[in-house]
Write a protein that holds these residues in place. Structure first.
Motif, PDB file in Angstrom:
ATOM      1  N   PRO B 169      -0.004  -5.102   2.945  1.00  0.00           N
ATOM      2  CA  PRO B 169      -1.403  -5.539   2.797  1.00  0.00           C
ATOM      3  C   PRO B 169      -2.362  -4.409   3.202  1.00  0.00           C
ATOM      4  N   VAL B 170      -2.521  -3.457   2.303  1.00  0.00           N
ATOM      5  CA  VAL B 170      -3.275  -2.240   2.621  1.00  0.00           C
ATOM      6  C   VAL B 170      -4.736  -2.550   2.973  1.00  0.00           C
ATOM      7  N   GLY B 171      -5.330  -3.503   2.266  1.00  0.00           N
ATOM      8  CA  GLY B 171      -6.727  -3.868   2.560  1.00  0.00           C
ATOM      9  C   GLY B 171      -6.881  -4.359   3.993  1.00  0.00           C
ATOM     10  N   PHE B 172      -6.012  -5.257   4.418  1.00  0.00           N
ATOM     11  CA  PHE B 172      -6.044  -5.785   5.790  1.00  0.00           C
ATOM     12  C   PHE B 172      -5.867  -4.651   6.799  1.00  0.00           C
ATOM     13  N   LEU B 173      -4.909  -3.766   6.522  1.00  0.00           N
ATOM     14  CA  LEU B 173      -4.630  -2.672   7.469  1.00  0.00           C
ATOM     15  C   LEU B 173      -5.807  -1.701   7.550  1.00  0.00           C
TER      16      LEU B 173
END
Lengths: 255, 280
Positions: B169-173
């Motif tokens: 979950p790149v956006g969350f990270l």
């Protein structure tokens, strides 16, 4: 969808913003086959791979990977391995080869969970598979282009990979490295039963190894075995220029 | 040293220096690896608008500043990811506008104008016990986030496209990391100020990056450099009677120049020694 089909596309159109990049693609990719996706620049080859990875979700029609839309694969997503054209990582990134390969285990281990000895062993097995075990302690940025591609292949293989997607993996490699890389893919297909999809500009090279050629230029123009592609004139229509060496290169090298 | 520690305010300052140095160094590790240095500068400078908003409205400036900095960091991330604006244009616009807002608001609240310097450059000697508790609590939250998602953040920092293809979950990270930067900035404002906190969010890890080629060692060297410079800067400021925030950053800068000169990546010293030997 039968287990014999790894990827199924029906009337697939893919959009990037307001631009329709791919239109009405219908094809199957059989499990365990080696498929080369060819086409001129801007034909939508990389977009097709990104759709298979679930990174592009703006499409119409049907796209199934292992029987599910890519965005709904859940844990089965880890059955897809991806090797980018040229990873744009910082060459000075402070990581060893083994660290980079183990990054391929992070997503399948689960969010917030520590990597274990099992992950390390899986990464070492992958490195062995691609003949790069001796590189495990080398800083990733100090490897040659060919060595780096083998490491990224090991990274893509170290989850529970059954479908391998490669986006022009040989860009910038010399001929010897290219040959070694394709021989490696050929072995992975035949000895480990992997389904392999390679996007490439090198028609002659991929024709030596692929079971099927998928030639696209927004639409699907050819979907056939290399031997059945026929005259190069059809390819030339797609590319809009002369396509040399194709007919000569269709036979796989001996050995 | 013992004389220095006989004062209560110096004891608190020392604890604050150690926590600030450690926290900033860990966050800096990802700021450098993910190349977010300019984001750090932008977010830290943007915090002035939020701090000033708190001063004017009577709300705790830490809370308004934290929220404001977080919102600005998300806005920078969102705008640059959508591709509508380049990241540096977004940062340049947001941080100058936020700073201007802060200056105007502090100008309107004339009684507080004298505090502008302390917001900009900090005053670690004025740290209270309540400030220490806030610093410790926010540090724990930020370090918990980084500790839990360390390998995911590292994977994203190495190659975001590959991480996304893996299903992370790149956006969350990414937005989580931006939030960690914003919280770190705001909680260190009292100690080193808005302007200098961005230095602490880059230099410790930049020192480590020059010296080692393994990320584990880089993290350890970054923390060692951050804590050492914070404590050394505080001690120097006590004995020379100069601003502590500036002393800390100057010590860090000296360490960085030394690391750059000795960097195995550049091998300047080894090359110079070889030339000297060859000349003889």
């Amino acid at each position: 969808m039968a287990d014999t089909v790894a990827v199924q596309a029906r009337d697939l159109s893919v959009w990037l913003g307001s631009h329709k990049v791919l239109e009405d693609l219908t094809f199957d990719i059989e499990t365990g086959s080696f498929v080369a996706v060819i086409g001129p620049n801007g034909a939508g080859k990389t977009t097709l791979l990104r759709a298979l990875l679930g990174l592009v979700r703006t499409y119409e029609g049907s796209l199934l990977v292992f029987g599910e839309p890519p965005a709904r694969l859940g844990d089965r997503r880890h059955m897809i391995g991806y090797v980018p054209q040229r990873s744009d990582f910082d060459r000075r990134f402070p990581a060893r080869v083994l660290d980079v390969v183990m990054m391929g285990r992070v997503a399948c281990r689960g969010l917030g969970r520590r990597l274990t000895r099992e992950d390390r062993e899986a990464a070492l097995r992958s490195l062995e598979l691609v003949g790069a075990l001796d590189l495990q302690d080398r800083p990733i940025g100090e490897l040659s282009g060919g060595q780096q591609q083998r490491v990224f292949l090991a990274r893509a293989l170290c989850s529970h990979t059954r479908l391998l997607l490669l986006d022009e993996p040989n860009t910038g490699l010399d001929v010897a490295s290219q040959n070694r890389f394709y021989e490696l893919l050929h072995n992975l297909q035949h000895q480990h039963g992997l389904t392999i999809v390679v996007v490439s500009h090198d028609i002659a090279k991929v024709s030596q190894f692929a079971d099927r050629i998928l030639c696209i230029n927004k639409r699907l123009h050819i979907h056939a075995a290399p031997a059945d592609v026929g005259e190069t004139s059809l390819l030339e229509q797609v590319y809009g220029c002369e396509v040399e060496q194709f007919a000569l290169a269709r036979q796989r090298p001996e050995g | 040293m013992l004389e220095m520690l006989s004062y209560g305010f110096m004891q608190r300052a020392l604890v604050a220096a150690v926590i600030t140095g450690a926290l900033c160094s860990v966050v800096a590790f990802f700021v450098v690896l993910k190349r977010l240095s300019f984001v750090g500068v932008g977010v830290s400078h943007s915090a002035l608008g939020g701090v000033a908003l708190g001063v004017v409205t009577g709300v705790d400036p830490l809370i308004t500043g934290g929220l404001f900095a977080a919102l600005i960091s998300w806005a920078i991330g969102w705008v640059s990811r959508k591709g509508n604006l380049s990241e540096d244009t977004a940062i340049g616009t947001f941080f100058s506008a936020s700073m201007a807002l802060g200056v105007v608001l502090l100008g309107l609240a004339r009684t507080y104008t004298a505090d502008l310097m302390s917001f900009l450059f900090g005053n670690i000697l004025a740290i209270t016990e309540a400030d220490l508790i806030s610093l410790a609590a926010v540090s724990a939250a930020v370090l918990l986030f980084i500790g839990v998602f360390f390998k995911e953040l590292l994977t994203m920092s190495f190659d975001e496209e590959l991480a996304r293809a893996d299903g992370l979950p790149v956006g969350f990270l990414y937005f989580g990391l931006l939030t960690a930067i914003a919280l770190t900035v705001i909680v260190t404002v009292k100690a080193v100020g808005i302007v200098l906190s961005s230095a602490l969010l880059v230099i410790p890890a930049a020192i480590a990056f020059e010296l080692v080629k393994d990320y584990r060692r880089m993290l350890a060297v970054s923390v060692a450099a951050g804590v050492t410079a914070s404590v050394a800067g505080l001690v120097i400021s006590f004995y020379l009677d100069v601003a502590s925030g500036a002393s800390i950053v100057l010590v860090l800068a000296l360490l960085f120049f030394a690391a750059y000169a000795l960097s195995p990546r550049k091998a300047w010293v080894a090359k110079a020694a070889a030339r000297f030997k060859a000349a003889r």
